[in-house]
Scaffold this motif. Sequence first.
Motif, PDB file in Angstrom:
ATOM      1  N   PHE A 128       0.735  -1.121  -0.052  1.00 60.28           N
ATOM      2  CA  PHE A 128       0.059   0.027  -0.300  1.00 60.28           C
ATOM      3  C   PHE A 128       0.895   1.051  -0.127  1.00 60.28           C
ATOM      4  CE2 PHE A 128      -2.577  -3.346   1.679  1.00 60.28           C
ATOM      5  CZ  PHE A 128      -3.903  -2.981   1.261  1.00 60.28           C
ATOM      6  N   PHE A 129       0.401   2.320  -0.671  1.00 65.66           N
ATOM      7  CA  PHE A 129       1.154   3.523  -0.737  1.00 65.66           C
ATOM      8  C   PHE A 129       0.020   4.384  -0.027  1.00 65.66           C
ATOM      9  CE2 PHE A 129       1.582   7.686  -2.703  1.00 65.66           C
ATOM     10  CZ  PHE A 129       2.929   7.779  -2.470  1.00 65.66           C
ATOM     11  N   VAL A 130       0.719   5.035   0.797  1.00 65.29           N
ATOM     12  CA  VAL A 130      -0.197   5.902   1.950  1.00 65.29           C
ATOM     13  C   VAL A 130       0.419   7.429   2.009  1.00 65.29           C
ATOM     14  CG1 VAL A 130      -0.842   6.263   4.164  1.00 65.29           C
ATOM     15  CG2 VAL A 130      -1.043   3.594   2.974  1.00 65.29           C
ATOM     16  N   THR A 131      -0.486   8.306   1.824  1.00 65.93           N
ATOM     17  CA  THR A 131       0.129   9.612   2.300  1.00 65.93           C
ATOM     18  C   THR A 131      -0.687  10.232   3.357  1.00 65.93           C
ATOM     19  OG1 THR A 131      -1.141  10.707   0.443  1.00 65.93           O
ATOM     20  CG2 THR A 131       1.198   9.988  -0.124  1.00 65.93           C
ATOM     21  N   VAL A 132      -0.132  11.107   4.037  1.00 69.04           N
ATOM     22  CA  VAL A 132      -0.830  11.611   5.379  1.00 69.04           C
ATOM     23  C   VAL A 132      -0.508  13.076   5.321  1.00 69.04           C
ATOM     24  CG1 VAL A 132      -0.781  11.588   7.959  1.00 69.04           C
ATOM     25  CG2 VAL A 132      -0.249   9.552   6.712  1.00 69.04           C
ATOM     26  N   VAL A 133      -1.718  13.878   5.620  1.00 66.17           N
ATOM     27  CA  VAL A 133      -1.591  15.319   5.389  1.00 66.17           C
ATOM     28  C   VAL A 133      -0.827  16.028   6.619  1.00 66.17           C
ATOM     29  CG1 VAL A 133      -3.225  17.336   5.436  1.00 66.17           C
ATOM     30  CG2 VAL A 133      -3.747  15.421   4.134  1.00 66.17           C
ATOM     31  N   GLY A 134      -0.025  16.968   6.282  1.00 66.23           N
ATOM     32  CA  GLY A 134       0.648  17.791   7.600  1.00 66.23           C
ATOM     33  C   GLY A 134       1.984  17.559   7.883  1.00 66.23           C
ATOM     34  N   GLY A 135       2.347  18.197   8.963  1.00 67.03           N
ATOM     35  CA  GLY A 135       4.094  17.815   9.175  1.00 67.03           C
ATOM     36  C   GLY A 135       4.044  16.749   9.999  1.00 67.03           C
ATOM     37  N   TRP A 136       5.333  16.112  10.444  1.00 67.96           N
ATOM     38  CA  TRP A 136       5.839  14.979  11.040  1.00 67.96           C
ATOM     39  C   TRP A 136       6.365  15.464  12.378  1.00 67.96           C
ATOM     40  CZ3 TRP A 136       3.360  10.745   9.667  1.00 67.96           C
ATOM     41  CH2 TRP A 136       4.136   9.408   9.963  1.00 67.96           C
ATOM     42  N   ASP A 137       6.163  16.450  13.158  1.00 63.79           N
ATOM     43  CA  ASP A 137       6.955  16.634  14.349  1.00 63.79           C
ATOM     44  C   ASP A 137       6.095  16.329  15.444  1.00 63.79           C
ATOM     45  OD1 ASP A 137       5.070  18.806  13.512  1.00 63.79           O
ATOM     46  OD2 ASP A 137       6.875  19.937  12.845  1.00 63.79           O
ATOM     47  N   ASP A 138       4.922  15.922  15.309  1.00 60.28           N
ATOM     48  CA  ASP A 138       4.050  15.363  16.498  1.00 60.28           C
ATOM     49  C   ASP A 138       4.519  14.022  16.895  1.00 60.28           C
ATOM     50  OD1 ASP A 138       1.985  14.249  18.089  1.00 60.28           O
ATOM     51  OD2 ASP A 138       0.660  15.606  17.183  1.00 60.28           O
ATOM     52  N   VAL A 139       4.977  13.796  17.978  1.00 60.05           N
ATOM     53  CA  VAL A 139       5.356  12.622  18.764  1.00 60.05           C
ATOM     54  C   VAL A 139       4.516  11.327  18.214  1.00 60.05           C
ATOM     55  CG1 VAL A 139       4.774  12.704  21.018  1.00 60.05           C
ATOM     56  CG2 VAL A 139       6.680  11.375  20.378  1.00 60.05           C
ATOM     57  N   LEU A 140       3.144  11.519  18.394  1.00 56.83           N
ATOM     58  CA  LEU A 140       2.146  10.874  18.203  1.00 56.83           C
ATOM     59  C   LEU A 140       2.219  10.180  16.724  1.00 56.83           C
ATOM     60  CD1 LEU A 140      -1.404  11.688  19.313  1.00 56.83           C
ATOM     61  CD2 LEU A 140      -0.067   9.847  19.962  1.00 56.83           C
ATOM     62  N   TYR A 141       2.570  11.096  15.801  1.00 58.22           N
ATOM     63  CA  TYR A 141       2.753  10.656  14.324  1.00 58.22           C
ATOM     64  C   TYR A 141       3.870   9.932  14.303  1.00 58.22           C
ATOM     65  CZ  TYR A 141      -0.875  14.036  12.584  1.00 58.22           C
ATOM     66  OH  TYR A 141      -1.996  14.485  12.184  1.00 58.22           O
ATOM     67  N   ILE A 142       4.916  10.384  14.784  1.00 54.59           N
ATOM     68  CA  ILE A 142       6.332   9.647  14.648  1.00 54.59           C
ATOM     69  C   ILE A 142       6.283   8.137  15.156  1.00 54.59           C
ATOM     70  CG2 ILE A 142       8.611   9.682  15.272  1.00 54.59           C
ATOM     71  CD1 ILE A 142       8.237  12.680  15.499  1.00 54.59           C
ATOM     72  N   ASN A 143       5.455   8.132  16.416  1.00 54.08           N
ATOM     73  CA  ASN A 143       5.391   6.672  16.940  1.00 54.08           C
ATOM     74  C   ASN A 143       4.319   5.883  15.933  1.00 54.08           C
ATOM     75  OD1 ASN A 143       6.729   7.281  18.889  1.00 54.08           O
ATOM     76  ND2 ASN A 143       5.152   7.785  20.333  1.00 54.08           N
ATOM     77  N   SER A 144       3.639   6.581  15.112  1.00 55.26           N
ATOM     78  CA  SER A 144       2.921   5.497  14.303  1.00 55.26           C
ATOM     79  C   SER A 144       3.513   4.586  13.591  1.00 55.26           C
ATOM     80  CB  SER A 144       2.040   6.101  13.354  1.00 55.26           C
ATOM     81  OG  SER A 144       2.638   6.874  12.308  1.00 55.26           O
ATOM     82  N   VAL A 145       4.782   4.867  13.188  1.00 51.91           N
ATOM     83  CA  VAL A 145       5.664   4.109  12.318  1.00 51.91           C
ATOM     84  C   VAL A 145       5.923   2.564  13.272  1.00 51.91           C
ATOM     85  CG1 VAL A 145       7.840   3.687  11.077  1.00 51.91           C
ATOM     86  CG2 VAL A 145       6.378   5.717  10.846  1.00 51.91           C
TER      87      VAL A 145
END
Length: 282
Positions: free
Chosen positions: A242-259
């Motif tokens: 799957f190719f996935v794109t997410v809107v917005g920056g990547w500085d939120d720790v919650l976002y970073i932890n998603s990986v």
Amino acid sequence: MKIAFLGPEASFTQLTATQLFPNDELIPKANILDCFLAVQNNEVDKAVVPLENSIEGTVSMTLDYLYQTPEIKIEAEAVMPIAHHLMIHPGQENQDSIEKIYSHPQALAQSFHFLNKNYPDVPKQDFASTAAAAKRVSENPDRKIAAVANKFAAELYGLKILNENIHDVEENHTRFIIISKTENSYENHLENIGKKTAMLITLPQDHAGGLHQVLSVFAWRNMNLSKIESRTLKTKLGNYFFFVTVVGGWDDVLYINSVDELKAIGADVKFLGNYKEFLLEG
Ligand SMILES: O=C(O)C(=O)C[C@]1(C(=O)O)C=C[C@@H](O)C=C1
């Protein structure tokens, strides 16, 4: 810097690359794979390739090579308006007897209804790019062949435009990406219209709710997906990435932890980058 692009001169990709890299050395490549290989083998610093079109959808070769070349990342995205015209050699004025129409499969698909209505019996032939098709027409003044390409190709290769703006939907845009081995190093004078993050996800073994589990990683974090596309893994029927794109920056720790959470549930993740999106002129 050296920048590879899907050539030859006057392809849509070159028009994009020229706006993104006005002061760099642009190197034409015959196809999308060669653009990826040039980056992979350090022959160039970066490359510009098409990713998706608003009428015809994803350029599957680009998705495939993003998956197959682990070191290659996305540094930026640029969206450009696309206008297609049908052109012939000026010596071949009689449009009724056109023998073949050449172009890139994306351009033929974006103009399908026009071509089907106006040139129903003329065979269409795929070329590596719209500009390669226009160049071929210019090199064969004795043949009644036509190309679907842009107005710069008509000018450069000395062709006459028979039908203007033949794309089936007026609002036609293609999204291009800059690929390289480095993340986030692209800067330019153009105003950006936002940021996004792209990744490739391969699900763990096929099981009920597998995709739901992956999507819930994004959902509870309130991460807004702007694209999700499945593409065959080429191993056997029914196996996808799957190719996935997410809107917005990547500085939120919650976002970073998603990986990490995706990996914890057994998914394989290739992080392609968090980058800016630019809007270009046609
Ligand atoms: O053939 C070209 O001129 C290209 O740059 C490729 C390409 C594509 O692959 O989408 C780029 C823009 C248009 O959508 C049509 C063709």
